[in-house]
Design a protein around this motif. Structure first.
Motif, short mmCIF file in Angstrom:
data_model
loop_
_atom_site.label_atom_id
_atom_site.label_comp_id
_atom_site.label_asym_id
_atom_site.label_seq_id
_atom_site.Cartn_x
_atom_site.Cartn_y
_atom_site.Cartn_z
N THR A 187 -5.13 3.64 -8.28
CA THR A 187 -3.71 4.02 -8.38
C THR A 187 -2.87 2.86 -8.87
O THR A 187 -1.99 3.02 -9.73
N TYR A 188 -3.12 1.67 -8.35
CA TYR A 188 -2.40 0.49 -8.83
C TYR A 188 -2.69 0.25 -10.31
O TYR A 188 -1.77 0.00 -11.11
N LEU A 189 -3.95 0.32 -10.68
CA LEU A 189 -4.30 0.03 -12.07
C LEU A 189 -3.69 1.04 -13.03
O LEU A 189 -3.34 0.70 -14.18
N ALA A 190 -3.53 2.29 -12.59
CA ALA A 190 -2.96 3.33 -13.44
C ALA A 190 -1.43 3.26 -13.50
O ALA A 190 -0.81 3.90 -14.36
N ASN A 191 -0.83 2.51 -12.57
CA ASN A 191 0.64 2.41 -12.50
C ASN A 191 1.04 0.94 -12.41
O ASN A 191 1.30 0.41 -11.32
N PRO A 192 1.09 0.27 -13.53
CA PRO A 192 1.33 -1.19 -13.52
C PRO A 192 2.68 -1.60 -12.96
O PRO A 192 2.88 -2.78 -12.67
N TRP A 193 3.59 -0.64 -12.76
CA TRP A 193 4.88 -0.96 -12.15
C TRP A 193 4.77 -1.08 -10.63
O TRP A 193 5.76 -1.45 -9.96
N LEU A 194 3.61 -0.80 -10.06
CA LEU A 194 3.38 -1.07 -8.64
C LEU A 194 3.08 -2.56 -8.49
O LEU A 194 1.97 -3.01 -8.75
N THR A 195 4.08 -3.32 -8.09
CA THR A 195 3.96 -4.78 -8.08
C THR A 195 4.00 -5.38 -6.69
O THR A 195 4.04 -6.61 -6.54
N ARG A 196 4.02 -4.52 -5.68
CA ARG A 196 4.04 -5.00 -4.29
C ARG A 196 2.95 -4.31 -3.49
O ARG A 196 2.44 -3.26 -3.89
N ALA A 197 2.64 -4.88 -2.33
CA ALA A 197 1.81 -4.21 -1.33
C ALA A 197 2.34 -4.62 0.03
O ALA A 197 2.88 -5.72 0.21
N HIS A 198 2.19 -3.72 1.00
CA HIS A 198 2.84 -3.92 2.30
C HIS A 198 1.90 -3.52 3.43
O HIS A 198 1.11 -2.57 3.31
N THR A 199 1.98 -4.25 4.53
CA THR A 199 1.36 -3.80 5.77
C THR A 199 2.21 -4.27 6.94
O THR A 199 2.96 -5.25 6.83
N HIS A 200 2.10 -3.56 8.04
CA HIS A 200 2.77 -3.95 9.28
C HIS A 200 1.86 -3.51 10.42
O HIS A 200 1.59 -2.32 10.59
N VAL A 201 1.36 -4.49 11.17
CA VAL A 201 0.35 -4.21 12.19
C VAL A 201 0.96 -3.66 13.47
O VAL A 201 0.34 -2.86 14.17
N GLY A 202 2.19 -4.04 13.77
CA GLY A 202 2.85 -3.59 14.99
C GLY A 202 3.78 -4.67 15.48
O GLY A 202 4.06 -5.65 14.79
N SER A 203 4.30 -4.48 16.71
CA SER A 203 5.25 -5.46 17.22
C SER A 203 4.89 -5.83 18.65
O SER A 203 3.81 -6.36 18.90
N GLN A 204 5.79 -5.53 19.59
CA GLN A 204 5.54 -5.95 20.97
C GLN A 204 4.17 -5.45 21.44
O GLN A 204 3.82 -4.29 21.25
N GLY A 205 3.41 -6.35 22.04
CA GLY A 205 2.08 -5.98 22.51
C GLY A 205 0.97 -6.29 21.53
O GLY A 205 -0.21 -6.14 21.86
N CYS A 206 1.32 -6.73 20.32
CA CYS A 206 0.31 -7.10 19.33
C CYS A 206 0.18 -8.63 19.29
O CYS A 206 1.18 -9.34 19.15
N SER A 207 -1.03 -9.12 19.38
CA SER A 207 -1.25 -10.56 19.36
C SER A 207 -1.03 -11.12 17.96
O SER A 207 -1.14 -10.40 16.96
N LEU A 208 -0.76 -12.41 17.89
CA LEU A 208 -0.59 -13.05 16.59
C LEU A 208 -1.88 -13.00 15.78
O LEU A 208 -1.85 -12.88 14.55
N GLU A 209 -3.01 -13.08 16.46
CA GLU A 209 -4.29 -13.02 15.78
C GLU A 209 -4.51 -11.65 15.14
O GLU A 209 -5.03 -11.54 14.02
N LEU A 210 -4.10 -10.58 15.85
CA LEU A 210 -4.22 -9.23 15.29
C LEU A 210 -3.32 -9.07 14.07
O LEU A 210 -3.73 -8.51 13.05
N ILE A 211 -2.10 -9.59 14.17
CA ILE A 211 -1.17 -9.51 13.05
C ILE A 211 -1.73 -10.27 11.84
O ILE A 211 -1.71 -9.78 10.71
N ALA A 212 -2.25 -11.47 12.09
CA ALA A 212 -2.82 -12.27 10.99
C ALA A 212 -4.01 -11.57 10.35
O ALA A 212 -4.20 -11.64 9.13
N SER A 213 -4.80 -10.88 11.15
CA SER A 213 -5.94 -10.14 10.61
C SER A 213 -5.49 -9.05 9.65
O SER A 213 -6.08 -8.85 8.59
N GLY A 214 -4.41 -8.36 10.00
CA GLY A 214 -3.87 -7.33 9.11
C GLY A 214 -3.34 -7.92 7.81
O GLY A 214 -3.54 -7.36 6.73
N VAL A 215 -2.66 -9.05 7.91
CA VAL A 215 -2.14 -9.71 6.71
C VAL A 215 -3.29 -10.17 5.82
O VAL A 215 -3.22 -10.08 4.59
N SER A 216 -4.37 -10.64 6.43
CA SER A 216 -5.54 -11.05 5.65
C SER A 216 -6.10 -9.89 4.84
O SER A 216 -6.49 -10.05 3.67
#
Length: 428
Positions: A187-216
């Motif tokens: 989908t990205y390759l077919a639509n070159p105007w897609l120039t971002r990607a996003h994730t959000h693992v959660g907030s309160q109750g989520c460890s920093l390690e879990l958040i970093a894993s999602g960003v990775s």
């Protein structure tokens, strides 16, 4: 909100003196400390390397009051919005469309068209929404930067309702479901105007390690798209927010340094300079810098339990009332003139609100100075998601919110939101 009870006492005493808090005319009000907010935002800016392009987009759902958003804009923050109302609030506060990010799992065609016309960045939640955007872009010339929200499916934290990277969360496109990753890359390759990607693992109750894993996982996906595209198609990574807040202490500065260090360990490629970064912090920016203050109307003994009936309940502390184990609040007691009762003998007590249901309790079995009628109870760490997001139960009027600058012993207040009168609360 403050480093010590004396500072809170100064604020509450001044609010009583100026009749912003009054046992008859205004028994409930909320306050935001502008000085502490500035210090915390400065810590956020300082935590990220200066040589990276970073936009900190405040999660407007945490506090959508326009004067608050204006303060944050003046402090260099953008805005992350999840509805037409939040978008309108951000624009009213003067946020530039290019510094606004639109997130929502249920964007309407009208909302998407408006965002594209303005040039607001969009995080696409699902393939059906992407089809709508493709059709709209055929008719609307837009400068909006667009990306897809990925669910890395790495697991949930300790509060399920605050976790957004589980196997079956409602947000984003599941990266690990069979065949989905390849479909996303294609989908990205077919639509070159897609120039971002996003994730959000959660907030309160989520460890920093879990958040970093999602960003990775997000960085790895972006690298794969760019490698297969043979160019730097994805240029910006929106890593969400989610830094847990310490609701147990007076420390006003959030752990942004710890957050960045966790990312350096768990997702080092994020700091390569190959990607611009967007964050979406909300609670961690504002929670520690607000209090809700309410007069105590009555006290009673029921089955050996002492209960204080106050004017702060589910209408300003909805999460705490309905999920007390997940969202406990610190409570402090002052006399009618704002003097702290700290240091007095304590007793186990419940602190109840005014709403007409038995579970309307903001504190249960809490050891507190013996509360008397006419005292003032303060709910601490309530700058986000509390008074700014009222629950209109029993047609209770919305309480006022004030910003405060503490200049020695002479606090200066400005009105952030006026309180409702009773007829305003029930008017259709």
């Amino acid at each position: 909100m403050y480093k010590d009870s004396e500072r809170r006492s100064t604020l509450i005493g001044a609010a009583v003196k100026e009749r912003l808090l009054h046992p008859i005319d205004q028994p409930l009000a909320s306050f935001i400390d502008w000085e502490r907010l500035r210090e915390n935002v400065s810590a956020l800016h300082a935590a990220f390397p200066e040589d990276l392009q970073v936009l900190h987009a405040f999660a407007v759902k945490a506090n959508s009051l326009v004067p608050v958003l204006r303060q944050l804009r003046n402090l260099g923050l953008g805005a992350e919005v999840a509805s037409e109302g939040e978008l309108a609030a951000a624009l009213e506060a003067g946020h530039e469309p290019a510094r606004i990010v639109f997130d929502s799992p249920a964007k309407t065609t009208r909302e998407l068209a408006r965002a594209l016309e303005l040039g607001v960045s969009i995080n696409v939640d699902n393939f059906q929404e992407l089809d709508r955007i493709i059709e709209l872009r055929s008719r609307i010339a837009s400068t909006s930067e667009i990306g897809i929200r990925l669910n890395p499916q790495i697991g949930a934290g300790t509060i399920a309702a605050m976790s957004t990277a589980g196997q079956r969360t409602k947000f984003g496109i599941p990266l690990r479901d069979p065949g989905v990753r390849e479909r996303l890359v294609s989908t990205y390759l077919a639509n070159p105007w897609l120039t971002r990607a996003h994730t959000h693992v959660g907030s309160q109750g989520c460890s920093l390690e879990l958040i970093a894993s999602g960003v990775s996982e997000l960085v790895s996906f972006a690298d794969e798209v760019n490698e297969r595209a043979g160019r730097r198609q994805i240029r910006t990574l929106d890593i969400g927010g989610g830094l847990p807040v310490d609701f147990a202490s007076d420390e006003p500065i959030s752990r942004f340094d710890d957050y960045v260090e966790a990312l350096r360990i768990g997702a080092p490629r994020l700091f390569s300079g190959d990607y611009g970064i967007v964050t979406e912090f909300g609670r961690s920016v504002l929670a520690k810098h607000g209090i809700v203050a309410a007069f105590v109307e009555y006290t009673k003994e029921v089955g050996g339990q002492r209960i204080a009936i106050t004017h702060a309940g589910a209408q300003v502390a909805t999460r705490t009332v309905f999920m007390p184990e997940a969202w406990p609040l610190r409570v402090e007691v002052f006399d009618a003139e704002g003097r702290s009762r700290t240091g007095e003998g304590t007793r186990e007590q419940d602190v109840a609100g005014p709403c007409c249901f038995a579970g309307d309790l903001v504190a249960r079995g809490r050891e507190l100075p013996v509360i008397q009628p006419g005292d003032i109870v303060a709910l601490l760490d309530t700058g986000a998601y509390y008074a700014s997001t009222p629950f209109s139960y029993n047609s209770l009027p919305v309480a006022p919110v004030y910003g405060v600058e503490l200049q020695g012993d002479d606090p200066r207040f400005d009105e952030v939101r006026s309180g409702e009168r009773v007829l305003e609360a029930v008017r259709a």
